[in-house]
Design a protein around this motif. Sequence first.
Motif, PDB file in Angstrom:
ATOM      1  N   ASP A  77       0.843  -1.200   0.000  1.00  0.00           N
ATOM      2  CA  ASP A  77       0.000   0.000   0.000  1.00  0.00           C
ATOM      3  C   ASP A  77       0.880   1.253   0.000  1.00  0.00           C
ATOM      4  N   ASN A  78       0.259   2.392  -0.272  1.00  0.00           N
ATOM      5  CA  ASN A  78       0.982   3.650  -0.442  1.00  0.00           C
ATOM      6  C   ASN A  78       0.158   4.768   0.175  1.00  0.00           C
ATOM      7  N   PRO A  79       0.668   5.456   1.207  1.00  0.00           N
ATOM      8  CA  PRO A  79      -0.111   6.522   1.840  1.00  0.00           C
ATOM      9  C   PRO A  79      -0.498   7.661   0.909  1.00  0.00           C
ATOM     10  N   ASP A  80       0.248   7.834  -0.192  1.00  0.00           N
ATOM     11  CA  ASP A  80      -0.015   8.932  -1.124  1.00  0.00           C
ATOM     12  C   ASP A  80      -0.897   8.525  -2.295  1.00  0.00           C
ATOM     13  N   ALA A  81      -1.515   7.380  -2.225  1.00  0.00           N
ATOM     14  CA  ALA A  81      -2.296   6.893  -3.369  1.00  0.00           C
ATOM     15  C   ALA A  81      -3.612   6.279  -2.914  1.00  0.00           C
ATOM     16  N   ILE A  82      -4.575   6.337  -3.809  1.00  0.00           N
ATOM     17  CA  ILE A  82      -5.850   5.649  -3.642  1.00  0.00           C
ATOM     18  C   ILE A  82      -5.924   4.595  -4.736  1.00  0.00           C
ATOM     19  N   TYR A  83      -6.231   3.364  -4.351  1.00  0.00           N
ATOM     20  CA  TYR A  83      -6.313   2.244  -5.288  1.00  0.00           C
ATOM     21  C   TYR A  83      -7.735   1.676  -5.276  1.00  0.00           C
ATOM     22  N   ALA A 103      -5.770  14.170  -9.138  1.00  0.00           N
ATOM     23  CA  ALA A 103      -4.616  13.282  -8.984  1.00  0.00           C
ATOM     24  C   ALA A 103      -3.495  13.699  -9.934  1.00  0.00           C
ATOM     25  N   VAL A 104      -2.237  13.553  -9.487  1.00  0.00           N
ATOM     26  CA  VAL A 104      -1.106  13.851 -10.360  1.00  0.00           C
ATOM     27  C   VAL A 104      -0.864  12.717 -11.341  1.00  0.00           C
ATOM     28  N   HIS A 167      -4.371   6.148  -8.269  1.00  0.00           N
ATOM     29  CA  HIS A 167      -4.620   7.584  -8.253  1.00  0.00           C
ATOM     30  C   HIS A 167      -3.642   8.183  -7.246  1.00  0.00           C
ATOM     31  N   TYR A 168      -2.572   8.818  -7.748  1.00  0.00           N
ATOM     32  CA  TYR A 168      -1.484   9.311  -6.909  1.00  0.00           C
ATOM     33  C   TYR A 168      -1.668  10.805  -6.626  1.00  0.00           C
ATOM     34  N   PHE A 169      -1.311  11.198  -5.399  1.00  0.00           N
ATOM     35  CA  PHE A 169      -1.386  12.592  -4.967  1.00  0.00           C
ATOM     36  C   PHE A 169      -0.086  12.951  -4.246  1.00  0.00           C
ATOM     37  N   GLU A 170       0.413  14.167  -4.491  1.00  0.00           N
ATOM     38  CA  GLU A 170       1.566  14.676  -3.728  1.00  0.00           C
ATOM     39  C   GLU A 170       1.088  15.834  -2.861  1.00  0.00           C
TER      40      GLU A 170
END
Length: 370
Positions: A77-83, A103-104, A167-170
């Motif tokens: 998992d990735n705290p900066d992303a929604i899957y 999302a970036v 869906h990645y976010f910074e």
Amino acid sequence: MADRSGQVWEELVALMGEIEGDWWREARGMPTANDRAEARIFALNSLQHALEFWSQADPARPWFYRWFSPTKKLLGDNPDAIYYGSVIDPDRDYVVRGNLAGAVYTSFTVEQGTAGGAMSAKLGATLNDDEIEINSDGSYELQLSQSPQPGNWLALTPESGSITTRHYFEWNRPAATDPNMHIPLSIEPTVDPGPPAIPDDEACAQGLQRVITFLRSVTVEWPDGPREDMPSWSSPEPNRFTNPPLDEGNRTIGYAAADNAYRSTRYRLGPDEALEIRGRFPDCRFANVVLNNRFIQTPPYRDRRVSLNRRQTVLEPDGSFRMILAHRDPGVPNWLDTAGAPTGTLFWRYLLPTEQPSQLETQVIPVDDV
């Protein structure tokens, strides 16, 4: 005659017993009570996911389920992303509608070999937002089928079993902690299958069997030692990173992201030690480093800094960064909090890099010398 669903229910109960009885033998490196508790938490997260995603999976009437949350973590998992994920039937055609929602990076990946709850064997077709025609309001529409379609088309094959979205976010805070986060996303078959039947004994049994298949694949059937075919981006030496070329593909790794370049290493730190990491971010769409435990789960990230993306990282005057991995706050920027874990994994993602990432230089130093 016994109910079929009752028989499979007993198989699920037996699998839980097998996990408790055999999975964390000392040979798997879990000799302590805390080691085994970590394994049980992972098993519970995996069971939670299997029940949500697989127990009532219906490829004729698919639905996008959110894969991870701050309290459900597995498979990196990735705290900066929604899957999100959805099951599909490769013999059907589908339309997906969604919106970038700020999302970036957005992408869709076909997972191969996942029918019936099995782990992804490899990646199929992938589309990212550079390859999708997107409307001015951020909305888009994709066609999913084995036969080619005009416009935004995600190709299926007879082995296709599910879809994964990213869906990645910074942001300054982990996007996955935002309770109001919503990604508009839907999937529908192009031919209406009609209303579903009321679940009966056999349908219940099939759902439970899918749960068993998935849960077994990530626990008792998971390899119990280092893989002989580990990718070159995974360092065999603790506290050191390799720097393989960018063109190494990830398509043979199920649930990986085709557009990411990865780097990882196991860290090992004593109580008063820190790992200093120096490097530079390459030109790319997104980059972050995340801590994982042995089950590729992030530590609690709602209240601890266990990841750093580019926006969160304080750079040196020359544009480089210095990060410190330590068990306690060293009083400098870019502290990655081990939460007291003496060992774990540092996992880097460089998304769509246009240049080779710099070599990550590391050294173990006394935390009081940071």
